[in-house]
Scaffold this motif. Structure first.
Motif, PDB file in Angstrom:
ATOM      1  N   GLU A 226       0.829  -1.203   0.000  1.00 13.79           N
ATOM      2  CA  GLU A 226       0.000   0.000   0.000  1.00 13.79           C
ATOM      3  C   GLU A 226       0.866   1.255   0.000  1.00 13.79           C
ATOM      4  O   GLU A 226       0.586   2.224  -0.712  1.00 13.79           O
ATOM      5  CB  GLU A 226      -0.938  -0.017   1.214  1.00 13.79           C
ATOM      6  N   GLN A 227       1.947   1.250   0.788  1.00 13.66           N
ATOM      7  CA  GLN A 227       2.854   2.401   0.813  1.00 13.66           C
ATOM      8  C   GLN A 227       3.558   2.569  -0.531  1.00 13.66           C
ATOM      9  O   GLN A 227       3.744   3.694  -1.024  1.00 13.66           O
ATOM     10  CB  GLN A 227       3.883   2.227   1.926  1.00 13.66           C
ATOM     11  N   PHE A 228       3.932   1.453  -1.145  1.00 13.12           N
ATOM     12  CA  PHE A 228       4.604   1.503  -2.443  1.00 13.12           C
ATOM     13  C   PHE A 228       3.682   2.115  -3.503  1.00 13.12           C
ATOM     14  O   PHE A 228       4.116   2.930  -4.325  1.00 13.12           O
ATOM     15  CB  PHE A 228       5.021   0.095  -2.855  1.00 13.12           C
ATOM     16  N   GLU A 229       2.412   1.719  -3.485  1.00 12.05           N
ATOM     17  CA  GLU A 229       1.458   2.271  -4.445  1.00 12.05           C
ATOM     18  C   GLU A 229       1.295   3.769  -4.267  1.00 12.05           C
ATOM     19  O   GLU A 229       1.220   4.507  -5.248  1.00 12.05           O
ATOM     20  CB  GLU A 229       0.107   1.571  -4.307  1.00 12.05           C
ATOM     21  N   ARG A 230       1.263   4.218  -3.004  1.00 12.80           N
ATOM     22  CA  ARG A 230       1.115   5.656  -2.767  1.00 12.80           C
ATOM     23  C   ARG A 230       2.335   6.420  -3.286  1.00 12.80           C
ATOM     24  O   ARG A 230       2.207   7.530  -3.815  1.00 12.80           O
ATOM     25  CB  ARG A 230       0.894   5.926  -1.274  1.00 12.80           C
ATOM     26  N   ARG A 231       3.535   5.832  -3.133  1.00 11.71           N
ATOM     27  CA  ARG A 231       4.743   6.481  -3.650  1.00 11.71           C
ATOM     28  C   ARG A 231       4.783   6.433  -5.174  1.00 11.71           C
ATOM     29  O   ARG A 231       5.244   7.373  -5.831  1.00 11.71           O
ATOM     30  CB  ARG A 231       5.993   5.803  -3.087  1.00 11.71           C
ATOM     31  N   MET A 232       4.304   5.337  -5.735  1.00  7.52           N
ATOM     32  CA  MET A 232       4.378   5.156  -7.179  1.00  7.52           C
ATOM     33  C   MET A 232       3.359   6.010  -7.922  1.00  7.52           C
ATOM     34  O   MET A 232       3.598   6.445  -9.047  1.00  7.52           O
ATOM     35  CB  MET A 232       4.168   3.670  -7.521  1.00  7.52           C
ATOM     36  N   TYR A 233       2.210   6.251  -7.283  1.00  9.38           N
ATOM     37  CA  TYR A 233       1.139   7.027  -7.921  1.00  9.38           C
ATOM     38  C   TYR A 233       0.837   8.271  -7.085  1.00  9.38           C
ATOM     39  O   TYR A 233      -0.188   8.326  -6.395  1.00  9.38           O
ATOM     40  CB  TYR A 233      -0.124   6.175  -8.073  1.00  9.38           C
ATOM     41  N   PRO A 234       1.703   9.277  -7.146  1.00  2.13           N
ATOM     42  CA  PRO A 234       1.537  10.455  -6.279  1.00  2.13           C
ATOM     43  C   PRO A 234       0.466  11.431  -6.779  1.00  2.13           C
ATOM     44  O   PRO A 234       0.038  12.300  -6.032  1.00  2.13           O
ATOM     45  CB  PRO A 234       2.916  11.106  -6.314  1.00  2.13           C
ATOM     46  N   ARG A 235       0.051  11.295  -8.042  1.00  2.00           N
ATOM     47  CA  ARG A 235      -0.930  12.229  -8.608  1.00  2.00           C
ATOM     48  C   ARG A 235      -2.253  11.513  -8.878  1.00  2.00           C
ATOM     49  O   ARG A 235      -2.301  10.295  -9.028  1.00  2.00           O
ATOM     50  CB  ARG A 235      -0.416  12.827  -9.911  1.00  2.00           C
ATOM     51  N   THR A 236      -3.309  12.306  -8.944  1.00  2.00           N
ATOM     52  CA  THR A 236      -4.619  11.778  -9.299  1.00  2.00           C
ATOM     53  C   THR A 236      -5.156  12.560 -10.487  1.00  2.00           C
ATOM     54  O   THR A 236      -5.188  13.794 -10.459  1.00  2.00           O
ATOM     55  CB  THR A 236      -5.608  11.881  -8.120  1.00  2.00           C
TER      56      THR A 236
END
Length: 320
Positions: A226-236
């Motif tokens: 979950e932390q990796f996904e947040r770092r990998m996808y910082p924009r929406t």
């Protein structure tokens, strides 16, 4: 070694009935001549095995004969958790051990349950890696796995992202196979970290350590992912998607896109929906969005719209 093979011959005949010498040799990865010698040894030991001659012949046990010599070794017991992952077991150096463990389990089952288990294995197959990629073949994986089992510390020469070389002494806590890639969960300087096995340049096994009793590998991996996904996808990105693009979201944007799809608005009269899609930073985001072609329209943020428009103009100029 031969005693183990003789037991395997016996269990194969008990589980599968009649088998030819060629079939036994292929299963055990030995020569046909070795199978002949093993059958003679079993007969000399009092095992009621006999041969049927002819094209459809082979070796089999006298009806009703069963052995109870099916105890699992420590390695075989370890391998059972990988029963649905033969490629992974092989990479960990447990391929033949897993086969022996499964053979012993089948032999211990009553005939009706053994038949049901065989039916399941014939009708269901688990293939973990995604399309266009297999499980990484890593010569150092078996040594890392052994350090996890023991457990023993490791000294790693590790290549970080950006090709930065570092040396770390770690306490290996678990291995994870994710989409064909192997990862090591390990404790370094009191912190739990994740290392991709393919980036280990060199390793050395060190002294033993006490594994922390409160470490839960599944929970750790879920939190790390979950932390990796947040770092990998910082924009929406706020996007509109056509019906065709909606069907492509799980393939082009993976699990992250599939989750976002569940929060989308109701389709308009043309079937288009609006949703918030997590995206990467910089050029990778442009490439991911362009995969959808004219089926995706970025609404916000304006900066991402501008980046996408510029990329489309460059492509247009390239193709005239």
């Amino acid at each position: 070694m031969r005693a183990s093979r003789l037991l395997s011959v016996l269990l194969l005949l008990q589980n599968r009935g009649r088998m030819t010498a060629d079939e036994l040799a292929a299963e055990l990865e030995v020569s046909v001549r070795t199978v002949y010698r093993d059958i003679e040894a079993l007969s000399a030991a009092g095992v009621p095995v006999y041969a049927d001659r002819g094209r459809s012949g082979g070796y089999q046990l006298v009806d009703g004969y069963r052995t109870r010599l099916t105890g699992l070794t420590e390695e075989e017991a370890r391998s059972l958790s990988l029963a649905g992952l033969p490629e992974a077991a092989s990479e960990l150096g447990l391929g033949t051990v897993l086969a022996a463990a499964q053979l012993k389990l089948y032999a211990a089952l009553p005939a009706d349950l053994r038949d049901r288990a065989a039916t399941v294995s014939q009708r269901f197959y688990l293939d973990v890696p995604g399309w266009h990629r297999g499980i990484e073949s890593l010569p150092q994986l078996a040594e890392v796995a052994e350090a996890v089992w023991q457990p023993r510390r490791l000294r790693l020469d590790y290549r970080r992202w950006g090709n930065q070389q570092v040396t770390r002494e770690v306490e290996p806590l678990g291995l994870i196979l994710k989409a064909g890639n192997w990862y090591l969960a390990a404790r370094c300087d009191g912190n739990d970290r994740t290392y991709r096995i393919s980036r280990i340049e060199r390793l050395e096994t060190l002294d033993a350590f006490t594994r922390p009793a409160d470490f839960d590998l599944a929970r750790y991996w879920q939190e790390w992912s979950e932390q990796f996904e947040r770092r990998m996808y910082p924009r929406t990105a706020v996007v509109r998607l056509s019906p065709l693009a909606q069907a492509l979201v799980p393939f082009y944007a993976g699990a992250v896109g599939a989750r976002a799809l569940r929060t989308a608005t109701e389709p308009d009269e043309d079937g288009w929906i609006r949703m918030e899609l997590p995206v990467e930073q910089g050029r990778p985001a442009i490439g991911e969005l362009l995969r959808f072609g004219p089926g995706l329209q970025v609404l916000e943020p304006a900066s991402l719209r501008d980046e996408l428009a510029e990329a489309i103009r460059e492509m247009g100029a390239l193709y005239g």
